[in-house]
Design a protein around this motif. Sequence first.
Motif, PDB file in Angstrom:
ATOM      1  N   ASN A   7       0.819  -1.162  -0.029  1.00  0.00           N
ATOM      2  CA  ASN A   7      -0.094  -0.039  -0.104  1.00  0.00           C
ATOM      3  C   ASN A   7       0.898   1.176  -0.010  1.00  0.00           C
ATOM      4  N   HIS A   8       2.165   1.144   0.633  1.00  0.00           N
ATOM      5  CA  HIS A   8       2.908   2.263   0.422  1.00  0.00           C
ATOM      6  C   HIS A   8       3.252   2.463  -1.103  1.00  0.00           C
ATOM      7  N   TRP A   9       3.862   1.540  -1.554  1.00  0.00           N
ATOM      8  CA  TRP A   9       4.061   1.425  -3.056  1.00  0.00           C
ATOM      9  C   TRP A   9       3.122   1.865  -4.026  1.00  0.00           C
ATOM     10  N   ALA A  10       1.689   1.521  -3.764  1.00  0.00           N
ATOM     11  CA  ALA A  10       0.697   2.073  -4.499  1.00  0.00           C
ATOM     12  C   ALA A  10       0.215   3.558  -4.309  1.00  0.00           C
ATOM     13  N   ARG A  11       0.669   3.734  -3.093  1.00  0.00           N
ATOM     14  CA  ARG A  11       0.481   5.380  -2.667  1.00  0.00           C
ATOM     15  C   ARG A  11       1.460   6.243  -3.513  1.00  0.00           C
ATOM     16  N   ILE A  13       3.009   5.470  -6.522  1.00  0.00           N
ATOM     17  CA  ILE A  13       2.346   5.240  -7.761  1.00  0.00           C
ATOM     18  C   ILE A  13       1.175   6.269  -8.071  1.00  0.00           C
ATOM     19  N   VAL A  14       0.082   6.252  -7.129  1.00  0.00           N
ATOM     20  CA  VAL A  14      -0.925   6.919  -7.242  1.00  0.00           C
ATOM     21  C   VAL A  14      -0.516   8.526  -7.223  1.00  0.00           C
ATOM     22  N   LEU A  15       0.417   8.752  -6.231  1.00  0.00           N
ATOM     23  CA  LEU A  15       0.780  10.449  -6.052  1.00  0.00           C
ATOM     24  C   LEU A  15       1.567  10.655  -7.343  1.00  0.00           C
ATOM     25  N   THR A  16       2.238   9.943  -8.011  1.00  0.00           N
ATOM     26  CA  THR A  16       2.779  10.294  -9.363  1.00  0.00           C
ATOM     27  C   THR A  16       1.742  10.427 -10.199  1.00  0.00           C
ATOM     28  N   ALA A  17       0.691   9.523 -10.267  1.00  0.00           N
ATOM     29  CA  ALA A  17      -0.402   9.733 -11.207  1.00  0.00           C
ATOM     30  C   ALA A  17      -1.117  10.836 -11.139  1.00  0.00           C
ATOM     31  N   ALA A  18      -1.460  11.286  -9.734  1.00  0.00           N
ATOM     32  CA  ALA A  18      -2.342  12.613  -9.437  1.00  0.00           C
ATOM     33  C   ALA A  18      -1.483  13.824  -9.815  1.00  0.00           C
ATOM     34  N   LEU A  19      -0.166  13.760  -9.627  1.00  0.00           N
ATOM     35  CA  LEU A  19       0.700  14.822 -10.132  1.00  0.00           C
ATOM     36  C   LEU A  19       0.654  15.015 -11.970  1.00  0.00           C
ATOM     37  N   TYR A  20       0.583  14.055 -12.135  1.00  0.00           N
ATOM     38  CA  TYR A  20       0.512  13.869 -13.767  1.00  0.00           C
ATOM     39  C   TYR A  20      -0.762  14.453 -14.250  1.00  0.00           C
ATOM     40  N   ARG A  86     -10.410   3.359  -2.146  1.00  0.00           N
ATOM     41  CA  ARG A  86      -9.510   3.800  -3.265  1.00  0.00           C
ATOM     42  C   ARG A  86      -9.500   2.894  -4.566  1.00  0.00           C
ATOM     43  N   ILE A  87      -9.898   1.642  -4.412  1.00  0.00           N
ATOM     44  CA  ILE A  87     -10.039   0.693  -5.425  1.00  0.00           C
ATOM     45  C   ILE A  87     -11.348   1.147  -6.236  1.00  0.00           C
ATOM     46  N   MET A  88     -12.269   1.578  -5.339  1.00  0.00           N
ATOM     47  CA  MET A  88     -13.649   2.078  -6.080  1.00  0.00           C
ATOM     48  C   MET A  88     -13.470   3.312  -6.910  1.00  0.00           C
ATOM     49  N   MET A  89     -12.927   4.334  -6.220  1.00  0.00           N
ATOM     50  CA  MET A  89     -12.738   5.619  -6.652  1.00  0.00           C
ATOM     51  C   MET A  89     -11.780   6.023  -7.724  1.00  0.00           C
ATOM     52  N   TYR A  90     -10.633   5.436  -7.615  1.00  0.00           N
ATOM     53  CA  TYR A  90      -9.744   5.621  -8.852  1.00  0.00           C
ATOM     54  C   TYR A  90     -10.035   5.342 -10.298  1.00  0.00           C
ATOM     55  N   PRO A  91     -11.067   4.478 -10.373  1.00  0.00           N
ATOM     56  CA  PRO A  91     -11.384   4.237 -11.848  1.00  0.00           C
ATOM     57  C   PRO A  91     -12.110   5.500 -12.417  1.00  0.00           C
ATOM     58  N   LEU A  92     -12.735   6.225 -11.611  1.00  0.00           N
ATOM     59  CA  LEU A  92     -13.260   7.479 -12.091  1.00  0.00           C
ATOM     60  C   LEU A  92     -11.974   8.558 -12.557  1.00  0.00           C
ATOM     61  N   TYR A 109      -0.823   5.106 -15.098  1.00  0.00           N
ATOM     62  CA  TYR A 109      -0.409   5.114 -13.693  1.00  0.00           C
ATOM     63  C   TYR A 109      -1.508   4.657 -12.758  1.00  0.00           C
ATOM     64  N   TYR A 110      -2.442   5.320 -12.943  1.00  0.00           N
ATOM     65  CA  TYR A 110      -3.485   4.990 -11.838  1.00  0.00           C
ATOM     66  C   TYR A 110      -4.077   3.622 -11.911  1.00  0.00           C
ATOM     67  N   LEU A 111      -3.854   3.082 -13.090  1.00  0.00           N
ATOM     68  CA  LEU A 111      -4.150   1.481 -13.546  1.00  0.00           C
ATOM     69  C   LEU A 111      -3.252   0.620 -12.683  1.00  0.00           C
ATOM     70  N   ILE A 112      -1.950   1.064 -12.673  1.00  0.00           N
ATOM     71  CA  ILE A 112      -0.946   0.199 -12.034  1.00  0.00           C
ATOM     72  C   ILE A 112      -1.306   0.488 -10.683  1.00  0.00           C
ATOM     73  N   GLY A 113      -1.602   1.576 -10.092  1.00  0.00           N
ATOM     74  CA  GLY A 113      -1.860   1.622  -8.860  1.00  0.00           C
ATOM     75  C   GLY A 113      -3.015   1.093  -8.342  1.00  0.00           C
ATOM     76  N   ILE A 114      -4.072   1.229  -9.029  1.00  0.00           N
ATOM     77  CA  ILE A 114      -5.247   0.289  -8.621  1.00  0.00           C
ATOM     78  C   ILE A 114      -4.908  -1.362  -8.464  1.00  0.00           C
ATOM     79  N   VAL A 115      -3.970  -1.878  -9.285  1.00  0.00           N
ATOM     80  CA  VAL A 115      -3.670  -3.143  -9.329  1.00  0.00           C
ATOM     81  C   VAL A 115      -3.144  -3.657  -7.952  1.00  0.00           C
ATOM     82  N   VAL A 116      -1.712  -2.491  -7.708  1.00  0.00           N
ATOM     83  CA  VAL A 116      -0.979  -2.797  -6.545  1.00  0.00           C
ATOM     84  C   VAL A 116      -1.907  -2.624  -5.260  1.00  0.00           C
ATOM     85  N   TYR A 117      -2.771  -1.793  -5.272  1.00  0.00           N
ATOM     86  CA  TYR A 117      -3.907  -1.482  -4.215  1.00  0.00           C
ATOM     87  C   TYR A 117      -4.527  -2.724  -4.105  1.00  0.00           C
TER      88      TYR A 117
END
Length: 144
Positions: A7-11, A13-20, A86-92, A109-117
Amino acid sequence: MGILIKNHWARLIVLTAALYQVAAAIEGFFWPKFFWDFLTKNLDGFVKPIPILQIINLVLGLVTLAWEWPLKRLSRLSLHKSIEWRIMMYPLNVMTAVLLYQGTNAALYYLIGIVVYFWAYTEGEIVCPRPWSLPKRRRPRTAA
């Protein structure tokens, strides 16, 4: 070596995706382009003259940044501790990011983060109340 805390790794990845996503939304204000415009020009109204899609991407990216790197008061909320939300909201976020031409990297990046979460969720990991901390270990009971 320690154990990978997914979950730290996914966080990260998702932080990177959000910045992008935030950067793509800001760039989209200057160069508005709908990703699927090579198929049809009917959907260009979402990006120009009123930047609807860019505003949605900007808001979702900033909300995701606030959710993943919370203030102390926000980190105590059950919403922050929930991997399921997180798993439910990030597909949006994926859907809105992929619609904007500049946001396709963020969507990947969001897709990869969802898989890791999801991987972390299936292994029973929990999100700690304090960000970037380790979960407390239970001490084994000794036979007396």
